[in-house]
Design a protein around this motif. Sequence first.
Motif, PDB file in Angstrom:
ATOM      1  N   ASP A   5       0.860  -1.210   0.000  1.00 25.90           N
ATOM      2  CA  ASP A   5      -0.088   0.042   0.104  1.00 25.90           C
ATOM      3  C   ASP A   5       0.937   1.427   0.084  1.00 25.90           C
ATOM      4  O   ASP A   5       0.693   2.155   0.691  1.00 25.90           O
ATOM      5  CB  ASP A   5      -0.919  -0.097   1.327  1.00 25.90           C
ATOM      6  CG  ASP A   5      -2.130   0.856   0.885  1.00 25.90           C
ATOM      7  OD1 ASP A   5      -2.468   0.782  -0.181  1.00 25.90           O
ATOM      8  OD2 ASP A   5      -2.704   1.339   1.779  1.00 25.90           O
ATOM      9  N   PHE A   6       1.807   1.341  -0.795  1.00 20.88           N
ATOM     10  CA  PHE A   6       2.726   2.578  -0.776  1.00 20.88           C
ATOM     11  C   PHE A   6       2.798   3.107  -2.326  1.00 20.88           C
ATOM     12  O   PHE A   6       2.059   2.747  -3.227  1.00 20.88           O
ATOM     13  CB  PHE A   6       4.070   1.837  -0.868  1.00 20.88           C
ATOM     14  CG  PHE A   6       4.531   0.766  -1.682  1.00 20.88           C
ATOM     15  CD1 PHE A   6       5.018   1.067  -2.831  1.00 20.88           C
ATOM     16  CD2 PHE A   6       4.475  -0.319  -1.237  1.00 20.88           C
ATOM     17  CE1 PHE A   6       5.058   0.087  -3.865  1.00 20.88           C
ATOM     18  CE2 PHE A   6       4.741  -1.586  -2.186  1.00 20.88           C
ATOM     19  CZ  PHE A   6       5.001  -1.374  -3.408  1.00 20.88           C
ATOM     20  N   VAL A   7       3.504   4.368  -2.299  1.00 16.20           N
ATOM     21  CA  VAL A   7       3.471   5.110  -3.577  1.00 16.20           C
ATOM     22  C   VAL A   7       4.786   4.593  -4.146  1.00 16.20           C
ATOM     23  O   VAL A   7       6.035   4.903  -3.639  1.00 16.20           O
ATOM     24  CB  VAL A   7       3.310   6.555  -3.265  1.00 16.20           C
ATOM     25  CG1 VAL A   7       3.812   7.290  -4.694  1.00 16.20           C
ATOM     26  CG2 VAL A   7       2.142   7.067  -2.757  1.00 16.20           C
ATOM     27  N   LEU A   8       4.782   3.896  -5.134  1.00 21.08           N
ATOM     28  CA  LEU A   8       6.097   3.672  -6.015  1.00 21.08           C
ATOM     29  C   LEU A   8       6.279   4.725  -6.927  1.00 21.08           C
ATOM     30  O   LEU A   8       5.717   5.659  -7.477  1.00 21.08           O
ATOM     31  CB  LEU A   8       5.643   2.555  -7.082  1.00 21.08           C
ATOM     32  CG  LEU A   8       6.769   2.114  -8.132  1.00 21.08           C
ATOM     33  CD1 LEU A   8       7.995   1.556  -7.222  1.00 21.08           C
ATOM     34  CD2 LEU A   8       6.141   0.922  -8.953  1.00 21.08           C
ATOM     35  N   THR A  10       3.262   9.112   4.196  1.00 16.02           N
ATOM     36  CA  THR A  10       2.945   8.254   3.221  1.00 16.02           C
ATOM     37  C   THR A  10       4.483   7.109   3.091  1.00 16.02           C
ATOM     38  O   THR A  10       5.377   7.731   3.396  1.00 16.02           O
ATOM     39  CB  THR A  10       2.960   9.093   1.869  1.00 16.02           C
ATOM     40  OG1 THR A  10       1.982  10.030   2.012  1.00 16.02           O
ATOM     41  CG2 THR A  10       2.372   8.072   0.987  1.00 16.02           C
ATOM     42  N   THR A  11       4.109   6.113   2.580  1.00 14.51           N
ATOM     43  CA  THR A  11       5.207   5.152   2.674  1.00 14.51           C
ATOM     44  C   THR A  11       5.385   5.222   1.144  1.00 14.51           C
ATOM     45  O   THR A  11       4.732   5.115   0.329  1.00 14.51           O
ATOM     46  CB  THR A  11       4.825   3.673   2.988  1.00 14.51           C
ATOM     47  OG1 THR A  11       4.348   3.711   4.390  1.00 14.51           O
ATOM     48  CG2 THR A  11       6.033   2.805   2.758  1.00 14.51           C
ATOM     49  N   PHE A  12       6.691   5.260   0.711  1.00 18.66           N
ATOM     50  CA  PHE A  12       7.148   5.401  -0.679  1.00 18.66           C
ATOM     51  C   PHE A  12       8.192   4.479  -0.883  1.00 18.66           C
ATOM     52  O   PHE A  12       9.160   3.955   0.073  1.00 18.66           O
ATOM     53  CB  PHE A  12       7.868   6.867  -0.919  1.00 18.66           C
ATOM     54  CG  PHE A  12       6.996   8.277  -0.808  1.00 18.66           C
ATOM     55  CD1 PHE A  12       6.320   8.531  -2.113  1.00 18.66           C
ATOM     56  CD2 PHE A  12       6.960   8.854   0.311  1.00 18.66           C
ATOM     57  CE1 PHE A  12       5.384   9.625  -1.975  1.00 18.66           C
ATOM     58  CE2 PHE A  12       5.997   9.854   0.335  1.00 18.66           C
ATOM     59  CZ  PHE A  12       5.343  10.278  -0.798  1.00 18.66           C
ATOM     60  N   VAL A  13       8.131   3.821  -2.149  1.00 14.28           N
ATOM     61  CA  VAL A  13       9.153   2.729  -2.308  1.00 14.28           C
ATOM     62  C   VAL A  13       9.700   3.411  -3.809  1.00 14.28           C
ATOM     63  O   VAL A  13       8.920   3.791  -4.562  1.00 14.28           O
ATOM     64  CB  VAL A  13       8.664   1.414  -2.803  1.00 14.28           C
ATOM     65  CG1 VAL A  13       9.586   0.530  -3.563  1.00 14.28           C
ATOM     66  CG2 VAL A  13       8.197   0.654  -1.513  1.00 14.28           C
ATOM     67  N   HIS A  14      11.052   3.833  -3.554  1.00 15.23           N
ATOM     68  CA  HIS A  14      11.804   4.858  -4.562  1.00 15.23           C
ATOM     69  C   HIS A  14      12.976   4.006  -5.301  1.00 15.23           C
ATOM     70  O   HIS A  14      13.900   3.588  -4.652  1.00 15.23           O
ATOM     71  CB  HIS A  14      11.995   5.804  -4.069  1.00 15.23           C
ATOM     72  CG  HIS A  14      12.633   7.028  -4.932  1.00 15.23           C
ATOM     73  ND1 HIS A  14      12.304   8.428  -5.019  1.00 15.23           N
ATOM     74  CD2 HIS A  14      13.351   7.043  -5.859  1.00 15.23           C
ATOM     75  CE1 HIS A  14      12.830   8.985  -5.770  1.00 15.23           C
ATOM     76  NE2 HIS A  14      13.680   8.157  -6.515  1.00 15.23           N
ATOM     77  N   VAL A  41       6.067  -5.789  -7.066  1.00 14.26           N
ATOM     78  CA  VAL A  41       6.011  -4.559  -6.555  1.00 14.26           C
ATOM     79  C   VAL A  41       4.778  -3.782  -7.068  1.00 14.26           C
ATOM     80  O   VAL A  41       4.170  -3.053  -6.378  1.00 14.26           O
ATOM     81  CB  VAL A  41       7.188  -3.561  -7.069  1.00 14.26           C
ATOM     82  CG1 VAL A  41       7.256  -1.969  -6.801  1.00 14.26           C
ATOM     83  CG2 VAL A  41       8.475  -4.189  -6.327  1.00 14.26           C
ATOM     84  N   TRP A  42       4.470  -3.945  -8.326  1.00 15.56           N
ATOM     85  CA  TRP A  42       3.179  -3.402  -8.749  1.00 15.56           C
ATOM     86  C   TRP A  42       2.003  -4.121  -8.211  1.00 15.56           C
ATOM     87  O   TRP A  42       1.000  -3.281  -7.785  1.00 15.56           O
ATOM     88  CB  TRP A  42       3.247  -3.698 -10.458  1.00 15.56           C
ATOM     89  CG  TRP A  42       4.004  -2.994 -11.235  1.00 15.56           C
ATOM     90  CD1 TRP A  42       5.022  -3.300 -12.002  1.00 15.56           C
ATOM     91  CD2 TRP A  42       3.813  -1.576 -11.560  1.00 15.56           C
ATOM     92  NE1 TRP A  42       5.887  -2.366 -12.795  1.00 15.56           N
ATOM     93  CE2 TRP A  42       4.943  -1.064 -12.414  1.00 15.56           C
ATOM     94  CE3 TRP A  42       3.035  -0.439 -11.092  1.00 15.56           C
ATOM     95  CZ2 TRP A  42       5.005  -0.080 -12.916  1.00 15.56           C
ATOM     96  CZ3 TRP A  42       3.303   0.853 -11.625  1.00 15.56           C
ATOM     97  CH2 TRP A  42       4.234   1.080 -12.621  1.00 15.56           C
ATOM     98  N   ARG A  43       1.986  -5.025  -7.727  1.00 17.72           N
ATOM     99  CA  ARG A  43       0.855  -5.812  -6.800  1.00 17.72           C
ATOM    100  C   ARG A  43       0.728  -5.336  -5.817  1.00 17.72           C
ATOM    101  O   ARG A  43      -0.550  -5.321  -5.319  1.00 17.72           O
ATOM    102  CB  ARG A  43       0.841  -7.320  -6.890  1.00 17.72           C
ATOM    103  CG  ARG A  43       0.792  -7.939  -8.517  1.00 17.72           C
ATOM    104  CD  ARG A  43       1.126  -9.522  -8.315  1.00 17.72           C
ATOM    105  NE  ARG A  43       0.989 -10.051  -9.818  1.00 17.72           N
ATOM    106  CZ  ARG A  43       1.390 -10.981 -10.290  1.00 17.72           C
ATOM    107  NH1 ARG A  43       2.617 -11.521  -9.542  1.00 17.72           N
ATOM    108  NH2 ARG A  43       1.198 -11.476 -11.328  1.00 17.72           N
TER     109      ARG A  43
END
Length: 339
Positions: free
Chosen positions: A180-183, A208-212, A241-243
Amino acid sequence: MKIAAAGGGTGGHLYPALAVLESIVKIKDIDVVYFCVARGLENKIIPLEHPEYKRVVVDIMGLKRPIINPVNIKRLLKIAKIKSMISSETKECDFGFLTGGYVSFPVGKALLSQHKPIFIQEQNIVPGLTNKVLSKNARKIFVGFEETVRYFPRSVRKNVIVTGNPIRIKENDEWNEAKDFVLVMGGSKGSEFLNSIMEQIYSIDHETTFVHITGDSNWTKRLSKFKNVLAYDYIYSMASVWRRARLVIARAGALTVSEMLYFGVPGVLIPWEGSAGRHQVKNAMYLEKTGRAVVLRQKDCNRDNLLAALKKAQRLQRQEEKKDNPATQIAKIILEEIL
Ligand SMILES: CC(=O)N[C@H]1[C@@H](OP(=O)(O)OP(=O)(O)OC[C@H]2O[C@@H](n3ccc(=O)[nH]c3=O)[C@H](O)[C@@H]2O)O[C@H](CO)[C@@H](O)[C@@H]1O
């Protein structure tokens, strides 16, 4: 049987090729000969993920744009020099599958001169130069988007099939570091611009959790100091990651855009304005038209506008993952043509 494959330099050319090759090999036991650019991503990924492929390393560079440039004479001469090496490798192959990028050009030409069928795949709304030239003699041309058909010469349009872009889903793809993050991703090489604008966002958004994905170890270190940011140089398991992502902020490479549609993840797109024929702008506009993205042009992209775009994108719903991967359809068509 043996297939000659090429397409690389970046992930946008490589992963669609791998997705189709993996689908072909699942149906029919065919050997793969992959022509890799020496400095391309494929030269790193293929030995790791497909050591069984025969890898032919081709030491060439793409043509500089605009095309009329003295440097290009040297580069074209180099292509001419390695022609015989490529021809001796394609001699062993029965047909070709090419996803564009400059390495596909000499490989396609070699196969055609040996009267072997070639199949090409175009990822972007506006086709690249290599695919446009090779399309005239290709058995089939697979495209990611309906809009692309009109960019091919009238005489070849009967061979164009709109399938959507093949999506690479690796076996044992099991990244599970967050959900449930913003990629945040700037294509397969990362984006300096996205890295630095996001740093400004991280300094005010601590919730917000971000995966960068940064594409650069210095940036990974620098962004890792924010507690709510998981920073990576590169991720090898993008399907998981997309899922797990809720939203994405990205450049508008064709595969990023196609993966957003396939996995149902909406987001903000900031197209790279320097792409050939500004194809990233067209990719991004297409997604905005379908209601799956908010587009922000780089010249307008400051911290506040990006925050506003993100807020707008949050109103877009996540959708179910698509069931049919174009990779399977393309593999079946190629095999029907060949066998
Ligand atoms: C700078 C540049 O030349 N970009 C072009 C390049 O895209 P580029 O490779 O930069 O970007 P794309 O968005 O098309 O594709 C990226 C691919 O790499 C994968 N990925 C990315 C990051 C990561 O850590 N791990 C990973 O596996 C993505 O899931 C995706 O499959 O080719 C595309 C397709 O022709 C074009 O539309 C882009 O304009």
